[in-house]
Design a protein around this motif. Structure first.
Motif, PDB file in Angstrom:
ATOM      1  N   PHE A   1       8.419   0.298 -18.884  1.00  0.00           N
ATOM      2  CA  PHE A   1       7.618  -0.879 -17.727  1.00  0.00           C
ATOM      3  C   PHE A   1       6.927   0.058 -16.829  1.00  0.00           C
ATOM      4  O   PHE A   1       8.400   0.233 -15.813  1.00  0.00           O
ATOM      5  CB  PHE A   1       8.264  -2.206 -18.240  1.00  0.00           C
ATOM      6  CG  PHE A   1       8.077  -3.571 -18.943  1.00  0.00           C
ATOM      7  CD1 PHE A   1       7.558  -2.875 -20.457  1.00  0.00           C
ATOM      8  CD2 PHE A   1       9.120  -4.034 -19.537  1.00  0.00           C
ATOM      9  CE1 PHE A   1       7.913  -2.963 -22.211  1.00  0.00           C
ATOM     10  CE2 PHE A   1       9.054  -4.338 -21.039  1.00  0.00           C
ATOM     11  CZ  PHE A   1       8.527  -3.978 -21.662  1.00  0.00           C
ATOM     12  N   ILE A   2       6.470   0.135 -16.553  1.00  0.00           N
ATOM     13  CA  ILE A   2       6.226   0.945 -15.712  1.00  0.00           C
ATOM     14  C   ILE A   2       4.782   0.701 -15.085  1.00  0.00           C
ATOM     15  O   ILE A   2       3.692   1.366 -15.672  1.00  0.00           O
ATOM     16  CB  ILE A   2       6.205   2.333 -16.194  1.00  0.00           C
ATOM     17  CG1 ILE A   2       6.715   3.660 -14.616  1.00  0.00           C
ATOM     18  CG2 ILE A   2       5.627   3.639 -16.623  1.00  0.00           C
ATOM     19  CD1 ILE A   2       6.756   5.181 -13.758  1.00  0.00           C
ATOM     20  N   SER A   3       4.678   1.245 -13.894  1.00  0.00           N
ATOM     21  CA  SER A   3       2.375   0.792 -13.235  1.00  0.00           C
ATOM     22  C   SER A   3       2.008   2.619 -14.158  1.00  0.00           C
ATOM     23  O   SER A   3       2.650   3.411 -14.229  1.00  0.00           O
ATOM     24  CB  SER A   3       2.906   1.274 -12.039  1.00  0.00           C
ATOM     25  OG  SER A   3       3.316  -0.124 -11.222  1.00  0.00           O
ATOM     26  N   LYS A   4       0.707   2.278 -14.176  1.00  0.00           N
ATOM     27  CA  LYS A   4      -0.346   3.903 -14.272  1.00  0.00           C
ATOM     28  C   LYS A   4      -0.069   4.751 -13.202  1.00  0.00           C
ATOM     29  O   LYS A   4       0.403   3.903 -12.649  1.00  0.00           O
ATOM     30  CB  LYS A   4      -1.363   2.947 -13.983  1.00  0.00           C
ATOM     31  CG  LYS A   4      -1.316   2.063 -15.310  1.00  0.00           C
ATOM     32  CD  LYS A   4      -3.466   1.449 -15.508  1.00  0.00           C
ATOM     33  CE  LYS A   4      -3.390   0.397 -16.532  1.00  0.00           C
ATOM     34  NZ  LYS A   4      -3.406   0.390 -18.166  1.00  0.00           N
ATOM     35  N   LYS A   5      -0.541   5.939 -13.289  1.00  0.00           N
ATOM     36  CA  LYS A   5      -0.430   7.474 -13.192  1.00  0.00           C
ATOM     37  C   LYS A   5       0.747   7.396 -12.567  1.00  0.00           C
ATOM     38  O   LYS A   5       1.340   8.067 -11.823  1.00  0.00           O
ATOM     39  CB  LYS A   5      -1.193   6.869 -11.671  1.00  0.00           C
ATOM     40  CG  LYS A   5      -2.509   6.399 -11.504  1.00  0.00           C
ATOM     41  CD  LYS A   5      -3.571   7.708 -12.120  1.00  0.00           C
ATOM     42  CE  LYS A   5      -4.579   6.747 -12.089  1.00  0.00           C
ATOM     43  NZ  LYS A   5      -6.265   7.755 -13.220  1.00  0.00           N
ATOM     44  N   ASN A   6       1.838   6.624 -13.973  1.00  0.00           N
ATOM     45  CA  ASN A   6       2.895   7.710 -13.892  1.00  0.00           C
ATOM     46  C   ASN A   6       3.962   8.724 -14.976  1.00  0.00           C
ATOM     47  O   ASN A   6       4.842   8.399 -15.188  1.00  0.00           O
ATOM     48  CB  ASN A   6       4.042   6.514 -13.047  1.00  0.00           C
ATOM     49  CG  ASN A   6       4.410   5.810 -12.297  1.00  0.00           C
ATOM     50  OD1 ASN A   6       5.047   6.822 -11.180  1.00  0.00           O
ATOM     51  ND2 ASN A   6       3.027   5.481 -11.422  1.00  0.00           N
ATOM     52  N   GLY A   7       2.228   8.954 -15.705  1.00  0.00           N
ATOM     53  CA  GLY A   7       2.918  10.192 -16.124  1.00  0.00           C
ATOM     54  C   GLY A   7       2.703   9.479 -17.912  1.00  0.00           C
ATOM     55  O   GLY A   7       3.653  10.202 -18.569  1.00  0.00           O
ATOM     56  N   LYS A   8       2.734   8.094 -18.070  1.00  0.00           N
ATOM     57  CA  LYS A   8       3.205   7.400 -18.953  1.00  0.00           C
ATOM     58  C   LYS A   8       2.377   7.788 -20.688  1.00  0.00           C
ATOM     59  O   LYS A   8       2.818   8.637 -21.412  1.00  0.00           O
ATOM     60  CB  LYS A   8       2.208   6.195 -19.122  1.00  0.00           C
ATOM     61  CG  LYS A   8       3.786   5.285 -18.891  1.00  0.00           C
ATOM     62  CD  LYS A   8       2.976   3.282 -19.195  1.00  0.00           C
ATOM     63  CE  LYS A   8       1.551   3.243 -17.801  1.00  0.00           C
ATOM     64  NZ  LYS A   8       0.118   2.914 -19.129  1.00  0.00           N
ATOM     65  N   THR A   9       1.099   8.934 -20.333  1.00  0.00           N
ATOM     66  CA  THR A   9       0.662   9.152 -21.448  1.00  0.00           C
ATOM     67  C   THR A   9       1.436  10.221 -21.776  1.00  0.00           C
ATOM     68  O   THR A   9       1.369  10.623 -23.137  1.00  0.00           O
ATOM     69  CB  THR A   9      -0.840   9.402 -20.969  1.00  0.00           C
ATOM     70  OG1 THR A   9      -1.753   7.796 -20.897  1.00  0.00           O
ATOM     71  CG2 THR A   9      -2.197   9.591 -22.397  1.00  0.00           C
ATOM     72  N   THR A  10       1.833  11.546 -20.744  1.00  0.00           N
ATOM     73  CA  THR A  10       1.862  12.837 -21.276  1.00  0.00           C
ATOM     74  C   THR A  10       3.230  13.064 -21.929  1.00  0.00           C
ATOM     75  O   THR A  10       2.889  13.361 -22.330  1.00  0.00           O
ATOM     76  CB  THR A  10       2.202  13.757 -19.639  1.00  0.00           C
ATOM     77  OG1 THR A  10       1.403  13.783 -18.688  1.00  0.00           O
ATOM     78  CG2 THR A  10       3.034  14.748 -19.932  1.00  0.00           C
TER      79      THR A  10
END
Length: 570
Positions: free
Chosen positions: A115-124
Motif C-alpha cells: 500500500f503506497i502513494s502514487k508515483k512510487n513505481g507501482k506500475t513498473t
C-alpha cells in the motif's frame, strides 16, 4: 567469464545489497518510516530466528537476472534503461522470493500487499513481477498468469500496455515473448510444447473465480466494494504450489469497502495479534500524529523521495500548493500522494482554524447603522432549520449577521453525531418558531434590520419563497431577487475559501461553526457544489451566506475583484 555474465552478476549483487541497506536504514532512523514499516523490518529480522523457514538468494538472483535484460522508459530523457530498483522495492521483492520452508522447495510467502502513494513505481514493479512470473518455468500449473484491475479499461490496462512496452524495448525479452491484445505468451524452456500466458482480466467474480494462477496481481483494490473477487482468486490458486497473490494499491475514500477491512486484518497479522503465516505487508503512509501539511513527513508515504531522480519533493509541493484552497483537490492529494484514508467529510469546506478565527461573538449590528447591506435567505425547508444571513461589505471586509430558525419537532433537536440544538436555542442564535406559509418570524427580522441598515436586496432560493418575497417587496420596499443554487453557487464557494484564508470574513453566530463542518463538496464538471443531499446535516446557514454573497457579486457590487488583486498570490 564473458563480459555480459560479469555485468549481470555485478547488477544482481548491486540490487541485492539494497535489501540490507533499506532494513538497516529504517532501523537506524536514517530512512524516515512510519510505525508499520518499522514493524515490517522487525518482522523480517525476527524471521531469521524461526526454525521452520530460511532465507535463500536463489530465486532472488533469478528475478534480478531476468530484470538485467529488461528495459524500462526513463521519463526524464525518454530513454530505455535497465531497471535500477529503489531500496524499498528490493525489500519487497526479496521478502516475496527469499523465504522458503527449510529443506523444501516450498515458498513461504503466499500473499503480499504493498500500500503506497502514487508515483512510487507501482506500475513498473507490477509489470516486472508479472513478466518474471510468465517467463519462469517453476510452479507454472495451467500456464496462466493473471493481473486483475477494476475494469478492462482501468489502470490495469495502463499496466498491461506498460508491460508490452517493456517487452518491445527489451531485445532479449522480445525474442521469447509473443504479444496479443489481452495476453502475452512466453515459451517454456523446459517444455517447448508448453506456453506460459499472462492475461489481463476485468475485476469480476465470473472472470476470476477458481483460476489456477501461479501469480495474481490485484491492482487498486480500494475500488473493490467487497472481498468477492479477492476470495474467488485465492480459492483457485491456494492449492497451486508456490503461487503468489499480490495486492498493490493506493488507499481510497471509502472505509466501508473491502480494502479498509483488509488493511485492519493485515495490521493485526503484522503486529502478531493474528497468526497468519506466509503473509507479507508493506503499508506506507503517515503516522496518526503526523501533520499531512508538513512536507517533511511525506517520505513516509513516498519512499521514492529518498532518490530525487526517482521522485522529487518539489513536484509534490507544487501539487499540494495547487490544491491547498480547493477541498476536493486537497482530499485527492491526501489520498493519492500521502496514501491517507480520507472520507468525504474529512476535509471541510473551510478549515476549522479559519472558521474559529472568523467567529466574532461580540460583532454588533448596531455598530453598522446606516450601512448598505444585502440579505441571503434559505427557505428550502419550513419544517426544520432555515436561515437568514445579513451581509455588510465595508473596507474590504464581509460581515455576516446570521439568524437560524428551528421549526422542527422535538426529535430533531439532537442531530447527527449527537449535536444538540438546545444550547443554541437558549442563547437565541437559533430561534424556535412555528412557521406557516407567511414565514412571519423572517419577515419581522428583516423589518427590524431595515430600521438599522440600508438593505439593498434580499436574495433567495426560488424554492418555497414566493409568498414571503412578494410581501417583503411590497411592504418593505426591498428588491428581492432569486439566486439559483447548485452549480450557480460555485463562484461564491471559490471566493469564500480565499476570503476566509485572508481573514476577510467575520460572523456572529457560533452555530455556524457546526454548520460549516457539515458541508461536503462534490465535483460536477469544473464546478464544486455544496449540496444538501450530500451534507452531513444542516448547511442552511452556509447556503444563506453564499446566496447573499453570490447575489451581490452577480450584481457587480462586491469589491472581490480588487481584493483578489491584492491577496490572490497568498
Amino acid at each position: 567469464m564473458s563480459d555480459i555474465i560479469e555485468k549481470r552478476n555485478e547488477y544482481i549483487q548491486s540490487q541485492i545489497a539494497k535489501l540490507e541497506q533499506y532494513a538497516s536504514g529504517v532501523e537506524s532512523g536514517e530512512i524516515l518510516a512510519n510505525k508499520d514499516i518499522k514493524q515490517a523490518v522487525k518482522q523480517y529480522r525476527n524471521s531469521f530466528n524461526r526454525g521452520d523457514i530460511e532465507f535463500r538468494h536463489d530465486e532472488i538472483k533469478r528475478f534480478f537476472a531476468f530484470t538485467f535484460y529488461a528495459r524500462i522508459l526513463r521519463e526524464s530523457d525518454k530513454k530505455y534503461i535497465r531497471p535500477d530498483f529503489e531500496p524499498f522495492q528490493v525489500f519487497f521483492i526479496c521478502n516475496l522470493y527469499g523465504w522458503f520452508y527449510k529443506d523444501t522447495d516450498e515458498q513461504f510467502m503466499r500473499k503480499a500487499s504493498l500500500f503506497i502513494s502514487k508515483k512510487n513505481g507501482k506500475t513498473t514493479l507490477s509489470a516486472l513481477l508479472a513478466a518474471f512470473a510468465t517467463a519462469k518455468d517453476k510452479s507454472i500449473i495451467d500456464g496462466s498468469i493473471f493481473i486483475i484491475g477494476q475494469s478492462i479499461r482501468s489502470t490495469t490496462e495502463i499496466g498491461f500496455k506498460f508491460l508490452k512496452d517493456i517487452i518491445t524495448h527489451s531485445p532479449a525479452l522480445k525474442r521469447n515473448f509473443r504479444q496479443r491484445q489481452y495476453t502475452i505468451h512466453h515459451a517454456s524452456f523446459s517444455n517447448p510444447t508448453s506456453t506460459n500466458t499472462f492475461k489481463m482480466l476485468p475485476a469480476s467474480y465470473e472472470s476470476t473465480a477458481g483460476l489456477k494462477a501461479n501469480l495474481a496481481i490485484i491492482d487498486e483494490i480500494f475500488l473493490h466494494k467487497d472481498s468477492m473477487i479477492y476470495d474467488g482468486i485465492w480459492s483457485g490458486m491456494q492449492n497451486v504450489p508456490n503461487s503468489l497473490l499480490i495486492v498493490i494499491s493506493t488507499r481510497g475514500f471509502n472505509t466501508g469497502w473491502f480494502m479498509f477491512d483488509l488493511e485492519l486484518l493485515l495490521r493485526k497479522v503484522l503486529y502478531n495479534e493474528v497468526e497468519n503465516d506466509g503473509v507479507f505487508t508493506l503499508m506506507y503512509g503517515l503516522d496518526e500524529e503526523d501533520n499531512p501539511n508538513d512536507s517533511s513527513t511525506w517520505i513516509k508515504a513516498n519512499p521514492g523521495l529518498s532518490n530525487p531522480k526517482f521522485l522529487k519533493l518539489e513536484n509534490l509541493k507544487i501539487g499540494y500548493n495547487e490544491s491547498i484552497n480547493m477541498p476536493i483537490a486537497l482530499r485527492r492529494f491526501y489520498v493519492y500522494h500521502l496514501n491517507k484514508w480520507v472520507l468525504g467529510e474529512s476535509i471541510p469546506f473551510i478549515p476549522d482554524e479559519q472558521i474559529q478565527h472568523a467567529f466574532k461573538p461580540d460583532l454588533n449590528i448596531n455598530e453598522f447603522a446606516g450601512c448598505n447591506a444585502v440579505i441571503g435567505v434559505d427557505l428550502a425547508r419550513s419544517s426544520d432549520l432555515v436561515a437568514v444571513a445579513t451581509m455588510i461589505e465595508k473596507d474590504g471586509m464581509f460581515y455576516f449577521f446570521i439568524q437560524m430558525f428551528f421549526a422542527g419537532t422535538a426529535d430533531k433537536l439532537t442531530r447527527n453525531g449527537g449535536f444538540d440544538l438546545s444550547p443554541y436555542i437558549r442563547s437565541g442564535e437559533v430561534e424556535e418558531v412555528k412557521f406557516d406559509v407567511s414565514f412571519e418570524p423572517i419577515f419581522n427580522l428583516i423589518q427590524k434590520q431595515k430600521e438599522i441598515l440600508n438593505i439593498d436586496h434580499v436574495f433567495f432560493d426560488p424554492w418555497y419563497s414566493e409568498s414571503i418575497m412578494n410581501r417583503i417587496k411590497d411592504e418593505l420596499q426591498i428588491d428581492c431577487q432569486p439566486v439559483k443554487q447548485g452549480p450557480y453557487l460555485s463562484p461564491a464557494i471559490a471566493d469564500f475559501r480565499l476570503l476566509f484564508l485572508n481573514g476577510k470574513i467575520q460572523f456572529d453566530n457560533s452555530f455556524m461553526k457546526w454548520s460549516f463542518r457539515n458541508v461536503v463538496l462534490k465535483q460536477k464538471g469544473d464546478n464544486e457544489q455544496a449540496t444538501k443531499d450530500k451534507a452531513l446535516d444542516s448547511i442552511d446557514g452556509v447556503i444563506a451566506m453564499l446566496t447573499a454573497y453570490q447575489g451581490l457579486k452577480k450584481n457587480g457590487q462586491t469589491s472581490t475583484s480588487r481584493l483578489f488583486e491584492r491577496y490572490g498570490e497568498n
